[in-house]
Design an enzyme around this catalytic site. Structure first.
Site, PDB file in Angstrom:
ATOM      1  NE  ARG A  39      -4.220  -1.472   0.313  1.00  0.00           N
ATOM      2  CZ  ARG A  39      -5.478  -1.535   1.241  1.00  0.00           C
ATOM      3  NH1 ARG A  39      -5.584  -0.347   1.779  1.00  0.00           N
ATOM      4  NH2 ARG A  39      -6.227  -2.303   1.096  1.00  0.00           N
ATOM      5  NE  ARG A  43      -6.605   5.499   2.801  1.00  0.00           N
ATOM      6  CZ  ARG A  43      -7.652   4.532   3.427  1.00  0.00           C
ATOM      7  NH1 ARG A  43      -8.540   4.829   3.584  1.00  0.00           N
ATOM      8  NH2 ARG A  43      -6.981   3.403   3.591  1.00  0.00           N
ATOM      9  NE  ARG A  52      -9.398   8.203  -2.910  1.00  0.00           N
ATOM     10  CZ  ARG A  52     -10.568   8.545  -2.496  1.00  0.00           C
ATOM     11  NH1 ARG A  52     -11.163   9.408  -3.348  1.00  0.00           N
ATOM     12  NH2 ARG A  52     -11.313   8.035  -1.596  1.00  0.00           N
ATOM     13  CG  ASP A  88      -9.116  -2.779  -4.082  1.00  0.00           C
ATOM     14  OD1 ASP A  88      -8.434  -2.059  -3.157  1.00  0.00           O
ATOM     15  OD2 ASP A  88      -9.823  -3.578  -3.916  1.00  0.00           O
ATOM     16  CE1 TYR A 165     -13.419  -7.056   1.495  1.00  0.00           C
ATOM     17  CE2 TYR A 165     -11.762  -8.663   0.956  1.00  0.00           C
ATOM     18  CZ  TYR A 165     -12.236  -7.575   1.699  1.00  0.00           C
ATOM     19  OH  TYR A 165     -11.125  -7.026   2.417  1.00  0.00           O
TER      20      TYR A 165
HETATM   21  O1  CP3 Z   1      -0.212   0.834  -3.279  1.00  0.00           O
HETATM   22  C1  CP3 Z   1      -0.518  -0.551  -3.323  1.00  0.00           C
HETATM   23  O2  CP3 Z   1      -0.521  -1.500  -2.550  1.00  0.00           O
HETATM   24  C2  CP3 Z   1      -1.325  -0.875  -4.660  1.00  0.00           C
HETATM   25  C3  CP3 Z   1      -2.635  -0.567  -4.575  1.00  0.00           C
HETATM   26  C4  CP3 Z   1      -3.548  -1.716  -3.820  1.00  0.00           C
HETATM   27  C5  CP3 Z   1      -4.746  -1.176  -3.294  1.00  0.00           C
HETATM   28  N1  CP3 Z   1      -5.481  -2.236  -2.373  1.00  0.00           N
HETATM   29  C6  CP3 Z   1      -5.088   0.318  -2.977  1.00  0.00           C
HETATM   30  C7  CP3 Z   1      -6.221   0.803  -2.137  1.00  0.00           C
HETATM   31  C8  CP3 Z   1      -3.574  -3.069  -3.411  1.00  0.00           C
HETATM   32  C9  CP3 Z   1      -2.542  -4.080  -3.727  1.00  0.00           C
HETATM   33  C10 CP3 Z   1      -4.794  -3.343  -2.479  1.00  0.00           C
HETATM   34  C11 CP3 Z   1      -4.865  -4.684  -2.247  1.00  0.00           C
HETATM   35  C12 CP3 Z   1      -6.164  -5.076  -1.467  1.00  0.00           C
HETATM   36  N2  CP3 Z   1      -7.296  -4.365  -1.596  1.00  0.00           N
HETATM   37  C13 CP3 Z   1      -6.451  -5.997  -0.246  1.00  0.00           C
HETATM   38  C14 CP3 Z   1      -5.355  -7.144  -0.059  1.00  0.00           C
HETATM   39  C15 CP3 Z   1      -4.134  -6.712   0.665  1.00  0.00           C
HETATM   40  C16 CP3 Z   1      -4.619  -6.121   2.160  1.00  0.00           C
HETATM   41  O3  CP3 Z   1      -4.426  -4.863   2.411  1.00  0.00           O
HETATM   42  O4  CP3 Z   1      -5.091  -7.317   2.935  1.00  0.00           O
HETATM   43  C17 CP3 Z   1      -7.753  -5.856   0.105  1.00  0.00           C
HETATM   44  C18 CP3 Z   1      -8.382  -6.835   1.327  1.00  0.00           C
HETATM   45  C19 CP3 Z   1      -8.377  -4.943  -0.500  1.00  0.00           C
HETATM   46  C20 CP3 Z   1      -9.712  -4.461  -0.478  1.00  0.00           C
HETATM   47  C21 CP3 Z   1      -9.826  -3.053   0.029  1.00  0.00           C
HETATM   48  N3  CP3 Z   1      -9.500  -1.906  -0.672  1.00  0.00           N
HETATM   49  C22 CP3 Z   1     -10.298  -2.641   1.325  1.00  0.00           C
HETATM   50  C23 CP3 Z   1     -10.505  -3.465   2.408  1.00  0.00           C
HETATM   51  C24 CP3 Z   1     -10.331  -1.261   1.299  1.00  0.00           C
HETATM   52  C25 CP3 Z   1     -10.782  -0.271   2.392  1.00  0.00           C
HETATM   53  C26 CP3 Z   1     -10.086  -0.161   3.475  1.00  0.00           C
HETATM   54  C27 CP3 Z   1      -9.006   0.731   3.307  1.00  0.00           C
HETATM   55  O5  CP3 Z   1      -7.969   0.755   3.530  1.00  0.00           O
HETATM   56  O6  CP3 Z   1      -9.454   1.938   3.094  1.00  0.00           O
HETATM   57  C28 CP3 Z   1      -9.572  -0.688  -0.096  1.00  0.00           C
HETATM   58  C29 CP3 Z   1      -9.538   0.563  -0.357  1.00  0.00           C
HETATM   59  C30 CP3 Z   1      -8.339   0.849  -0.971  1.00  0.00           C
HETATM   60  N4  CP3 Z   1      -7.504  -0.068  -1.755  1.00  0.00           N
HETATM   61  C31 CP3 Z   1      -7.438   2.089  -0.892  1.00  0.00           C
HETATM   62  C32 CP3 Z   1      -6.204   2.119  -1.356  1.00  0.00           C
HETATM   63  C33 CP3 Z   1      -5.142   3.324  -1.429  1.00  0.00           C
HETATM   64  C34 CP3 Z   1      -7.938   3.269  -0.032  1.00  0.00           C
HETATM   65  C35 CP3 Z   1      -8.881   4.111  -0.816  1.00  0.00           C
HETATM   66  C36 CP3 Z   1      -8.987   5.447  -0.635  1.00  0.00           C
HETATM   67  O7  CP3 Z   1      -8.264   6.074  -1.284  1.00  0.00           O
HETATM   68  O8  CP3 Z   1      -9.939   5.802  -0.029  1.00  0.00           O
END
Ligand code: CP3
Length: 355
Positions: A39, A43, A52, A88, A165
């Site tokens: 990640r 943010r 964003r 994602d 999910y």
């Molecule tokens: O920088 C990176 O790692 C690449 C992008 C990436 C994101 N999500 C961006 C993201 C990657 C590889 C993921 C994987 C992901 N997404 C997983 C597996 C890894 C882990 O963290 O366990 C999972 C379970 C998700 C599902 C997901 N996406 C959730 C549960 C959420 C909401 C929770 C949160 O952290 O806000 C997201 C949103 C998300 N994915 C964000 C980002 C940068 C936040 C979105 C925002 O800008 O508001």
């Protein structure tokens, strides 16, 4: 000769064997390990928050120029050894037909949950070259923009984690519908994982063809299974994915959170295993052997502490991991409240002024 290579092929040939991420992933010994953070685009970066303000999350994922820009932000700032495509694991839910929404503060929502055999049957068998063409275009743009020594990691959610999910309709807690289907309608559950595995194979192959140098499979919720369940329902699809993609010749990472008890995970067939902070490198070497590379495993909460604590723990991890086949990373995603200075401290500790 070069005429027969596509642009991504040429780009990949430049990076192969030169970048530290790829060298460590192939088991080489390096005095300074490559480092990237799960990640790493997100943010905690003011430049990400600025994007964003203008665009919602799914729009950023699905607009090649925006996805490319936010992927590059942490590379420009920190010169990480690998970039991970900004997207994602739930984006494929859209072409599958289950839909996807991110309501701020609530995490992901799947508007059409998949809970019956019929609903599994009706998931769409889509071609990523058509329906995720925007993501693939971002990969190609990125490979062109990135420094040649910076590896580009493509990714997908592992079938079990994506299934949780889809079945729950959002955050899989407490896995009620998932387990009801797994225990009560095994045929539908197995079909769902098989369909997701087919999608994963096509999608990851397309990402590598578009320019990704390595791939990672995220299995965030695998730890919710017992080792027996993991072996019966999850291992066959993981093995199929990694076997079918092995001809690509790129490093393939399997990351399962909270998986200390999943003894059989070592049979997944990946070439790199990502560790969360719960498993020590000694435990991981005993489980995964010496032929694979290991990635990890600083607890992301350490990056909310102070300079001395971060430096001490980083030194301990490097001493435990040893110099061979180690990719430094966090044990899970970086937290949005992480101070940027603490990432700089971490990198200074690892690189000691050297790249
Ligand atoms: O920088 C990176 O790692 C690449 C992008 C990436 C994101 N999500 C961006 C993201 C990657 C590889 C993921 C994987 C992901 N997404 C997983 C597996 C890894 C882990 O963290 O366990 C999972 C379970 C998700 C599902 C997901 N996406 C959730 C549960 C959420 C909401 C929770 C949160 O952290 O806000 C997201 C949103 C998300 N994915 C964000 C980002 C940068 C936040 C979105 C925002 O800008 O508001």
């Amino acid at each position: 000769m070069s005429d027969v290579l596509t642009a991504p092929d040429r780009a990949r040939n430049l990076t192969v064997d030169s970048g530290k991420y790829l060298r460590a992933a192939r088991g080489e010994t390096l005095s300074v390990p490559p480092v990237w953070l799960m990640r790493q685009a997100g943010r905690y970066l003011p430049e990400y928050r600025a994007v964003r303000v203008q665009h919602d999350f799914i729009t950023v994922c699905r607009t090649p120029e925006l996805a490319c820009e936010v992927t590059l932000q942490p590379i420009r700032r920190f010169q990480f050894d690998a970039a991970i495509l900004f997207s994602d694991i739930l984006i494929p839910a859209i072409p599958l037909g289950a839909g996807l929404q991110f309501d701020s503060g609530h995490g992901p929502v799947i508007p059409h949950p998949v809970r019956t055999g019929e609903q599994v049957q009706s998931l769409r068998d889509f071609d990523p070259q058509d329906e995720l063409a925007d993501v693939l275009e971002a990969v190609t743009l990125l490979r062109r923009e990135l420094p040649s020594e910076t590896a580009l990691i493509g990714f997908c959610g592992a079938p079990y984690t994506v299934a949780t999910y889809l079945i729950e309709g959002g955050k899989p807690d407490p896995f009620k519908f998932t387990k009801q289907m797994m225990y009560g309608d095994r045929a539908a559950f197995t079909l769902l994982l098989d369909k997701l595995a087919n999608m994963t194979i096509r999608y990851l192959r397309a990402q590598v063809q578009a320019g990704a140098d390595a791939i990672q499979l995220f299995d965030t919720w695998a730890g919710n299974l017992t080792d027996d369940e993991f072996r019966t329902v999850n291992l066959p699809v993981l093995r199929r994915i990694f076997t079918e993609l092995s001809d690509l010749g790129v490093p393939m990472t399997y990351f399962a959170l909270n998986s200390m008890h999943l003894v059989s995970a070592c049979e997944a067939g990946a070439s790199v295993y990502g560790l969360d902070w719960r498993m020590t490198f000694d435990q991981a070497r005993a489980r995964f052997g010496t032929e694979v590379a290991l990635q990890g495993n600083l607890d992301p909460i350490l990056l909310l502490t102070d300079e001395t604590t971060i430096r001490n723990r980083t030194r301990e991890i490097r001493a435990q991991a040893g110099p061979r086949g180690h990719i430094f990373n966090l044990g899970h995603g970086i937290l949005p409240s992480t101070p940027i200075h603490n990432v700089e401290v971490l990198l200074d500790e690892i690189r000691g002024g050297r790249q």
